[in-house]
Design a protein around this motif. Structure first.
Motif, PDB file in Angstrom:
ATOM      1  N   THR A  63      39.463  32.590  37.362  1.00 20.41           N
ATOM      2  CA  THR A  63      39.484  31.207  37.881  1.00 20.41           C
ATOM      3  C   THR A  63      38.292  30.860  38.401  1.00 20.41           C
ATOM      4  OG1 THR A  63      40.039  31.944  40.222  1.00 20.41           O
ATOM      5  CG2 THR A  63      41.753  31.259  38.763  1.00 20.41           C
ATOM      6  N   THR A  64      37.149  31.421  38.020  1.00 17.63           N
ATOM      7  CA  THR A  64      35.857  31.006  38.374  1.00 17.63           C
ATOM      8  C   THR A  64      35.153  29.784  37.286  1.00 17.63           C
ATOM      9  OG1 THR A  64      35.083  33.015  39.422  1.00 17.63           O
ATOM     10  CG2 THR A  64      33.403  31.825  38.672  1.00 17.63           C
TER      11      THR A  64
ATOM     12  N   TYR B 133      41.441  40.414  39.586  1.00 18.32           N
ATOM     13  CA  TYR B 133      41.221  39.439  40.527  1.00 18.32           C
ATOM     14  C   TYR B 133      39.696  39.311  41.093  1.00 18.32           C
ATOM     15  CZ  TYR B 133      41.569  36.124  44.508  1.00 18.32           C
ATOM     16  OH  TYR B 133      41.455  35.060  45.357  1.00 18.32           O
TER      17      TYR B 133
ATOM     18  N   GLY C 293      37.805  36.697  43.891  1.00 23.72           N
ATOM     19  CA  GLY C 293      38.118  35.603  44.744  1.00 23.72           C
ATOM     20  C   GLY C 293      38.176  35.831  46.138  1.00 23.72           C
TER      21      GLY C 293
ATOM     22  N   SER D 221      41.222  31.110  45.338  1.00 23.37           N
ATOM     23  CA  SER D 221      40.437  31.026  44.138  1.00 23.37           C
ATOM     24  C   SER D 221      39.112  30.472  44.723  1.00 23.37           C
ATOM     25  CB  SER D 221      40.993  30.676  42.813  1.00 23.37           C
ATOM     26  OG  SER D 221      41.088  29.231  43.026  1.00 23.37           O
TER      27      SER D 221
END
Length: 561
Positions: free
Chosen positions: A32-33, A240, A242, A256
């Motif tokens: 999600t970066t 993951y 975050g 996130s």
């Protein structure tokens, strides 16, 4: 027809396993970066930590306890002159550097964890370089906090530049700063042998004529560069990376990087913790459990992300001293150590929705490893125990399959007799099942029951740092990584094909073709899976083949009599 329906159910069940694995990864572990942030983080030059990076203090109150340490105060009277050179600290499990400007930890490596399975280089968790920014910051802000000074953060004096924890169990390193009003700030780092926790304590000694007011903050600052410890498993699956936070009421929550500013964390809690999570490793700030704190996230226009806490107001009257402290954990996701620090911190080892099964499987694996000393053999024996647990259920299934195999000629005759009249053919099949006391659906049950175990073991092997770079034998040097020679997946495909040959074959030609393709499909699917998981499936298949072969021979022998 019931036989065909049962076969279809098995195929659907196997497809669900594949779908759940991919869906769960994309939902919980998707990247999600923002890419633009990652590029800006890589291309910029190294900049010093500025006071503009610091959070705003929360509304003041006086819930912070006081601690006095007379011996530490006496020792700090003889510290050397201030220097901007980084302070190097080594313990048996940590190798780090502290910037005397602000007292931030700007580099941290883990000597007992290598970068890759074939490397001797210690894994770098924290660093401040042109390629990557990930540091642990802390300080005192607020009305009189020295880190709030617009001219820059305080320069601490330290007795020497290099420290090492050798024979002693505990090492304390005092950093000292004095302002022009007679207030002395002691920032004391505490290290313990074999521990990844770093104690950070502020002693505020007020020798001025007026009360001192301030607030402690502690935060993690990270850019958007990729996770250096991620496991590449194909199919677009990534682990993951975050933020995470927790309280006694909300044990484990993920946020996130993209939501650090869009939907920022703003929670006033008692105790709590904040962290940045990556594959196998975690960095977390944990304030004292009985204090009131404000948890928050934010980001800046340089693509940097901040997560941390600020304490409640600390007031030190003239002639007195008070203390405030927190703990920084920077290391592998070791559940026993994390659980002792704060409620829910051990859940950063994220086993997904089947966590209760994964926790049990990991407990059994640890128990076996204590006896066997090898994680690969522990997986082999775990498979044996799982097989024993489902032994009677599997036996019932295999008996049903063997009986189906025995009556296949009669089923083929019924199909030829009734042709396209599906209703009469189904009635004839049901009569045959009742006569022979066969339950065709029973063959699906063991597969359906073992699916949660398979999925849970997947998360266990992927998330447990204990299996990172853990060898088994010969070419298997990392049970958490794919088999680089694809030997185990190919063996798995062969054993799956043998299992199919022991089972009754579908009367429908199309179904028969699909079933023959399944071993190939699953072999390809397993090529990128952790070798430990494929090892489990291979051993499970071999045990299943042995059990089914024995049952088939027993039933065939009974028919001959």
């Amino acid at each position: 027809m019931t036989m065909q329906w049962a076969r279809n159910l098995i195929l659907v069940a196997l497809a669900i396993v594949s779908y759940l694995l991919i869906l769960a990864w994309q939902k919980d572990y998707g990247n999600t970066t923002p890419n633009t942030s990652a590029e800006s983080a890589v291309n910029r030059s190294v900049e010093p930590v500025k006071s503009t990076d610091l959070p705003a203090p929360p509304p003041a109150n006086s819930d912070v306890p006081t601690v006095a340490n007379a011996s530490a105060v006496a020792e700090l009277n003889s510290v050397a002159a201030a220097s901007t050179a980084l302070i190097h600290v080594k313990t048996d499990v940590l190798d780090l550097k502290i910037d005397p400007v602000g007292g931030d930890i700007v580099n941290l490596s883990l000597p007992t964890y290598t970068t890759t399975v074939d490397s001797q280089e210690a894994f770098k968790l924290l660093q401040n370089s042109r390629e990557h920014t990930y540091i642990a910051q802390s300080g005192l802000i607020g009305t009189n906090g020295p880190d709030q000074n617009p001219q820059g953060r305080p320069l601490y004096r330290v007795a020497k530049q290099n420290y090492q924890l050798t024979n002693q169990n505990t090492l304390e390193i005092p950093f000292v700063y004095s302002d022009n009003n007679g207030v002395e700030i002691q920032k004391i780092f505490t290290f313990n042998k074999g521990k990844y926790e770093i104690g950070v304590r502020y002693n505020v000694i007020n020798r001025s004529q007026t009360p001192w007011h301030g607030v402690m903050f502690a935060q993690l600052k990270r850019d958007a560069s990729e996770d250096p410890s991620k496991n590449h498993q194909g199919f677009g699956m990534v682990t993951y990376l975050g933020g995470a936070w927790g309280t006694t009421e909300k044990n484990y929550n993920k946020i996130s990087f993209g939501d650090f500013s869009k939907e920022p964390l703003k929670e006033k809690v008692t105790g709590g913790w904040t962290a940045i999570v990556q594959h196998y490793f975690v960095t977390a700030w944990v304030p004292e459990a009985n204090t009131s704190n404000y948890l928050s996230t934010r980001s800046n226009d340089k693509g940097e992300y901040f997560i941390g806490f600020t304490s409640s107001d600390l007031t030190v009257n003239p002639g007195l001293q008070q203390s405030v402290k927190a703990t920084l954990y920077a290391g592998p996701k070791l559940q026993d150590q994390l659980a002792k620090l704060s409620t829910g911190l051990e859940l950063t080892v994220d086993y997904g929705f089947l966590w209760f099964i994964s926790q049990f499987l990991f407990w059994v694996l640890q128990l076996l490893h204590g006896f066997l000393g090898n994680w690969g053999w522990s997986i082999v024996f775990l498979t044996l125990f799982v097989k024993l647990a489902f032994f009677h259920l599997s036996a019932t299934s295999y008996k049903s399959m063997a009986n189906m195999r025995r009556v296949m000629p009669e089923m083929q005759r019924i199909k030829e007799q009734y042709g396209n009249d599906r209703q009469k053919m189904s009635q004839a099949m049901m009569s045959l099942y009742q006569k022979e006391k066969i339950n065709p659906v029973a063959g699906c049950l063991p597969i359906l029951v073992q699916m949660p175990v398979f999925l849970a073991l997947y998360w266990t092997l992927m998330e447990s740092v204990e299996l990172r770079h853990a060898p088994w034998l010969l070419w298997i040097t990392d049970l958490a990584a794919m088999d680089k020679y694809f030997v185990l997946p190919l063996i798995m495909g062969v054993t799956m094909y043998i299992q199919q040959m022991l089972n009754p074959q579908p009367t429908d030609p199309m179904q028969a073709k699909v079933l023959k393709i399944m071993p190939i499909m699953f072999t390809v699917f397993m090529l990128w899976f952790p070798s430990g998981l494929v090892l489990y499936w291979v051993v499970n298949n071999i045990l299943s083949i042995a059990q089914q072969w024995v049952i088939n021979r027993q039933i065939e022998g009974a028919d001959k009599k």
